[in-house]
Design an enzyme around this catalytic site. Structure first.
Site, short mmCIF file in Angstrom:
data_model
loop_
_atom_site.label_atom_id
_atom_site.label_comp_id
_atom_site.label_asym_id
_atom_site.label_seq_id
_atom_site.Cartn_x
_atom_site.Cartn_y
_atom_site.Cartn_z
N ASP A 61 13.99 6.37 4.38
CA ASP A 61 14.35 6.34 5.80
C ASP A 61 15.19 5.08 5.92
O ASP A 61 14.66 3.97 5.88
CB ASP A 61 13.10 6.23 6.68
CG ASP A 61 13.48 6.28 8.14
OD1 ASP A 61 14.42 5.56 8.52
OD2 ASP A 61 12.85 7.03 8.90
N HIS A 62 16.50 5.25 6.04
CA HIS A 62 17.36 4.05 5.87
C HIS A 62 17.10 3.02 6.97
O HIS A 62 17.43 1.85 6.79
CB HIS A 62 18.84 4.43 5.75
CG HIS A 62 19.52 4.77 7.03
ND1 HIS A 62 19.40 5.99 7.64
CD2 HIS A 62 20.35 4.04 7.81
CE1 HIS A 62 20.12 5.99 8.74
NE2 HIS A 62 20.72 4.83 8.88
N HIS A 110 13.35 8.05 11.92
CA HIS A 110 13.70 6.67 12.26
C HIS A 110 12.88 6.12 13.43
O HIS A 110 12.31 5.03 13.36
CB HIS A 110 15.18 6.54 12.61
CG HIS A 110 16.10 7.13 11.59
ND1 HIS A 110 15.88 7.05 10.24
CD2 HIS A 110 17.27 7.81 11.72
CE1 HIS A 110 16.87 7.64 9.59
NE2 HIS A 110 17.71 8.12 10.47
C1 BG6 Z 1 21.09 9.50 10.32
C2 BG6 Z 1 21.31 10.67 11.24
O1 BG6 Z 1 19.84 9.58 9.72
O2 BG6 Z 1 21.17 8.31 11.07
C3 BG6 Z 1 22.64 10.57 11.94
O3 BG6 Z 1 21.25 11.89 10.49
C4 BG6 Z 1 22.78 9.24 12.63
O4 BG6 Z 1 22.80 11.64 12.88
C5 BG6 Z 1 22.43 8.09 11.68
O5 BG6 Z 1 24.12 9.11 13.08
C6 BG6 Z 1 22.38 6.77 12.42
O6 BG6 Z 1 22.27 5.74 11.50
P1 BG6 Z 1 22.81 4.28 11.80
O7 BG6 Z 1 22.43 3.49 10.62
O8 BG6 Z 1 24.29 4.41 12.01
O9 BG6 Z 1 22.14 3.85 13.07
#
Ligand code: BG6
Length: 486
Positions: free
Chosen positions: A174-175, A237
């Site tokens: 989960d980045h 997230h």
């Molecule tokens: C991803 C989603 O996990 O996270 C995307 O699939 C979203 O839809 C993205 O745009 C948002 O990530 P960040 O790091 O740009 O906030």
């Protein structure tokens, strides 16, 4: 600190995630001296591509996705020596022997498989790696979301991967957990004595978590239309952020200690179903409007003009049934094509019990802790302070303000840099365990099925706004408002 020598096999190596995130992140770690010795990145996809063509594409990706100040031609060329390419059919048997031949025979190498592919391929690729004898004791597998589209399909994915890899070898990314500001949540809570005594229902009125994006679905309509904001952002997230805010102090930063505490939070979420869905959720879908770049299309037009019930915005009121949080609402919202890109967590403390300054306690704004995850990363603690001057006791609401950019000179590393190195180091603290994913789906599923049974269309909102007015009503009904900075 350098990591042990490794070979990272990236399935979907010529895909968007690989070029946009993984290769730039690995380049940064290489440039920082963390990747040493004979470590290599083996990109894999079905396409026939020469090594040179792949290296050229990697060079282009680094030029596109890494800021000029963070790259130098010598560093890029040195990194390119570490990358290579092989065509493999993840769904069949072609190419696996070539891949095996390219892998080191040295069993001390960490061997990691990164599956940046459609989740339907997770099972077949893991089975292929097993069948062709590619899995060593030092092997691990990294899987990206979406892990299923509901509880049942997540089981299928997890079973298929689990048939080949042990749970301790599986890294579910989960980045958001790799973002510096998200990791800082744990520092803030557990390395400061100040907050913890106040971190409960006796002192906190409510919590807000906003993850707003200004972009639309950006050519990902095919996937997004089968997912929607609840699956795409909340199931993973936002619930992870909620867990980090709400969990008890883990015994240590040990992976299972942290994940055990997060799991307890997920299990304590009060179910949302047909009894309370109207009070607790709002779904929206963007209509045409304006974004910073000018006029933009409606969601329906971006997915080829078909009408769709997929939500691009969701606001929720979540409740946690435990001693610490009973009666404290967690208002969550996320959406695409909103007024601006901002992710933040607001801890709204209770008002003072009595004002000695006249005007009643209500004339004094309650304290807020605002944790800005992106952009303009920082932490602000809003306090009441005397407005200087001889004119009497006039009070003002002002922040104690910590900006990451001003406080730290270093570049803010991308989440994938930390997470990829954690995979190699064998540290799963910032990755989701299977039972966490299951528990998150367990809370999300009834919301999805109740929406489906209702059959309503999401509420339309103009692109470039803060979502449907019903999301304002959701919080205002409780006498509260979404945090907005003056
Ligand atoms: C991803 C989603 O996990 O996270 C995307 O699939 C979203 O839809 C993205 O745009 C948002 O990530 P960040 O790091 O740009 O906030």
């Amino acid at each position: 600190i350098p990591v042990d020598p490794f070979e990272l096999v990236v399935f979907g190596g010529t895909g968007d995630l690989s070029y946009r995130k993984l290769l730039p992140a690995l380049f940064q770690r290489d440039r920082a001296g963390q990747i040493v010795g004979p470590s290599r990145i083996l990109a894999v996809s079905r396409r026939d591509l020469s090594e040179d063509a792949f290296r050229n594409a990697t060079r282009d990706a680094i030029e596109r996705f890494v800021a000029p100040a963070d790259r130098d031609p010598g560093g890029v060329e040195a990194f390119l020596k570490r990358v290579c390419y092989t065509a493999v059919d993840g769904n069949g048997d072609a190419g696996w022997t070539d891949l095996k031949d390219k892998l080191s025979k040295d069993s001390d190498f960490v061997r990691a498989f990164y599956l940046a592919v459609n989740p339907e391929l997770f099972g077949p690729i893991c089975a292929g790696a097993g069948r062709h004898g590619l899995i060593t004791d030092e092997s691990r597998v990294v899987i990206e979301k979406p892990i299923g589209k509901d509880f049942a399909t997540a089981q299928t994915v997890n079973e298929a991967v689990g048939a080949v890899f042990d749970e301790h070898q599986i890294y579910r990314i989960d980045h958001y957990l790799g973002k510096e500001t998200v990791q800082n949540l744990m520092a803030l809570r557990f390395a400061n004595a100040l907050f913890e005594p106040l971190w409960n229902a006796a002192h906190i009125d409510h919590v807000q978590i906003t993850v707003a994006e200004s972009i639309g679905v950006e050519g990902r309509g095919g996937y997004y239309d089968t997912a929607g904001a609840l699956r795409d952002m909340v199931q993973n997230h936002i619930l992870q952020l909620l867990c980090l805010v709400a969990m008890e102090a883990p015994m240590s930063m040990d992976a299972d200690a942290v994940r055990d505490e997060k799991l307890k939070v997920l299990k304590a979420l009060v179910p949302i179903d047909s009894h309370n869905i109207d009070r607790m959720t709002v779904r929206g879908q963007y209509a045409a409007g304006a974004s910073a770049g000018g006029a933009v299309n409606a969601y329906a037009d971006e997915i080829k003009g078909e009408s769709s019930t997929t939500e691009t915005f969701v606001a929720l009121k979540a409740e946690i049934a435990n001693w610490r949080w009973a009666g404290v609402p967690f208002y969550l919202r996320t959406g695409k094509r909103l007024a601006e890109r901002v992710s933040e967590i607001v801890i709204a403390f209770r008002p003072i019990p009595h004002s000695i300054f006249g005007g009643g306690a209500g004339s004094i704004v309650a304290n807020h802790l605002v944790i800005r995850l992106q952009p303009d990363e920082g932490v602000k603690l809003w306090l009441m302070i005397k407005d200087p001057g001889p004119g009497g006791m006039r009070l003002k609401h002002v922040p104690l303000d910590m900006s990451f950019a001003q406080t730290f000179a270093a570049r803010n590393p991308d989440a994938y840099e930390r997470l990829l190195m954690d995979v190699i180091r064998g540290n799963p603290t910032l990755f989701m365990r299977r039972d966490e994913v299951d528990a998150a789906w367990g809370w999300i599923d009834p919301i999805l099925s109740t929406w489906r049974a209702g059959g309503d269309m999401p509420k339309s909102y103009t692109s470039g706004t803060w979502g449907p007015s019903a999301s304002v009503a959701l919080i205002e009904r409780d006498g509260r408002t979404w945090h907005e900075e003056a």
